[in-house]
Design an enzyme around this catalytic site. Structure first.
Site, short mmCIF file in Angstrom:
data_model
loop_
_atom_site.label_atom_id
_atom_site.label_comp_id
_atom_site.label_asym_id
_atom_site.label_seq_id
_atom_site.Cartn_x
_atom_site.Cartn_y
_atom_site.Cartn_z
N SER A 111 -4.59 1.11 4.66
CA SER A 111 -3.75 0.10 5.32
C SER A 111 -4.46 -1.20 5.70
O SER A 111 -3.81 -2.15 6.09
CB SER A 111 -3.09 0.71 6.56
OG SER A 111 -4.05 1.05 7.52
N LYS A 120 0.59 -0.34 15.64
CA LYS A 120 -0.39 -1.36 15.30
C LYS A 120 -0.04 -2.71 15.93
O LYS A 120 -0.94 -3.49 16.29
CB LYS A 120 -0.51 -1.48 13.78
CG LYS A 120 -1.13 -0.24 13.16
CD LYS A 120 -1.31 -0.34 11.66
CE LYS A 120 -2.01 0.91 11.14
NZ LYS A 120 -2.26 0.86 9.69
#
Length: 348
Positions: A234, A279
């Site tokens: 990611s 996040k």
């Protein structure tokens, strides 16, 4: 007497709590992680400095004991996942960790390739062999190979890709044997392995390994990435931006603190990731002013199967509104999208 009874009860309860904390349920718990500056992680030889910061974001994940499970069930932005949604079937702890580290390594190579292409800098790949990710139970490789081994030859022949390896072995018959040359902890071994049909696919013959290409990207200038135990793909987008920023004289950060996430492919396409909400929180906690979020497209088929399914960008935007942050959420489909947006920023 009552005091002794109370102390004894307290001691018993403490022992029970400690003991049950080591009993893990078949679930994983995820929660907001951190936002890490990329300057100390990415080093391009004689690279340019920046006035701002590019940051990768992470999610904390671990096996759930009963207490972690109960806490996550009542806390917002802590999620519980069944074990089968996280791991592949029959995957051990070691195999899972290797797969995550391999995904990270591939992500880094794609990021380097994208950045070097954009900066018109030279690079090439050296193929090192086939990397063993996992071993299928009851298959021939189980008694010989281990996750993390690197196969460098079969029957004395080298290959230029894992697909060539698969094609060669796939032409064999059940009970045929092949000589495998492999490296484990810097030592080379040769073993003969008899092939076998897969239990769930009798027309498919093989060793019984999950594999990927083991290749190394060689660049000029040299790029070093210190990712330690960060796993998964990611961080690809943010790696590519940091590498590119160190390759060129112009500073794309322009003094801003920029966080983000998203996979990166060799052609610069930015892909969907998990834990986008967590996040966003991690980035906000570290004072990021801008968050770059994958703007993935949801197909009609996916919408039918999961009516509440939404893109990373949509989920990130909702989370930002929910936590009341001033951080800007920017939709990104490609590496060029990110650069085009950063080019519109006024220097601080």
């Amino acid at each position: 007497m009552k005091r002794k009874t109370f102390i004894r009860t307290l001691l018993i309860m403490t022992i029970i709590m400690v003991a049950t904390s080591f009993y893990y349920l078949p679930f994983y718990v995820t929660k907001p992680g951190g936002a890490h500056e990329l300057d100390p992680i990415v080093d391009v030889e004689e690279g340019y400095e920046d006035s701002g910061e590019l940051m990768l974001t992470t999610v904390r994940m671990g096996k759930a004991n009963i207490y972690a499970y109960l806490i996550a069930s009542i806390r917002k932005y802590e999620y519980i996942f069944p074990e089968e949604e996280i791991r592949s079937p029959h995957e051990s702890d070691k195999e899972y960790n290797l797969r995550q580290l391999n995904l990270m390594e591939n992500s880094q190579q794609h990021a380097i390739e994208v950045a070097f292409k954009k900066a018109n800098k030279p690079f090439h790949y050296n193929y090192k062999g086939v990397y063993v990710l996992n071993i299928y139970p009851s298959m021939p490789a189980e008694k010989v190979l281990e996750p993390g081994d690197r196969i460098i030859a079969v029957d004395g022949m080298n290959f230029d890709s894992s697909q060539e390896f698969i094609d060669y072995v796939g032409e064999k018959q059940a009970d045929d044997s092949v000589e495998i040359t492999f490296v484990r902890e810097d030592k080379e071994y040769k073993k003969t392995i008899q092939l076998k049909a897969f239990p769930d696919a009798e027309n498919k013959i093989g060793l019984g390994i999950g594999l990927t290409d083991d290749k190394e990207i060689v660049t000029d200038p040299v790029v070093k990435l210190n990712t330690e135990d960060i796993g998964g793909p990611s961080a690809g987008l943010m790696f590519s931006l940091e590498i590119y920023n160190q390759l060129i004289k112009e500073d794309i950060t322009k003094g801003y603190h920029i966080a983000g996430t998203g996979t990166i492919s060799e052609d610069g396409a930015v892909g969907r990731i998990g834990g986008i909400e967590q996040k966003v929180i991690a980035a906000d906690n570290e004072g990021a002013e801008i968050f770059l979020a994958p703007d993935d497209e949801i197909t009609e088929e996916e919408k039918k199967r999961h009516p509440n399914f939404e893109s990373n960008y949509e989920a990130a935007k909702k989370t930002a509104e929910d936590i009341g942050t001033d951080m800007k959420i920017i939709p990104i489909k490609t590496f060029d999208d990110a650069l085009n947006y950063l080019n519109t920023l006024k220097r601080k």
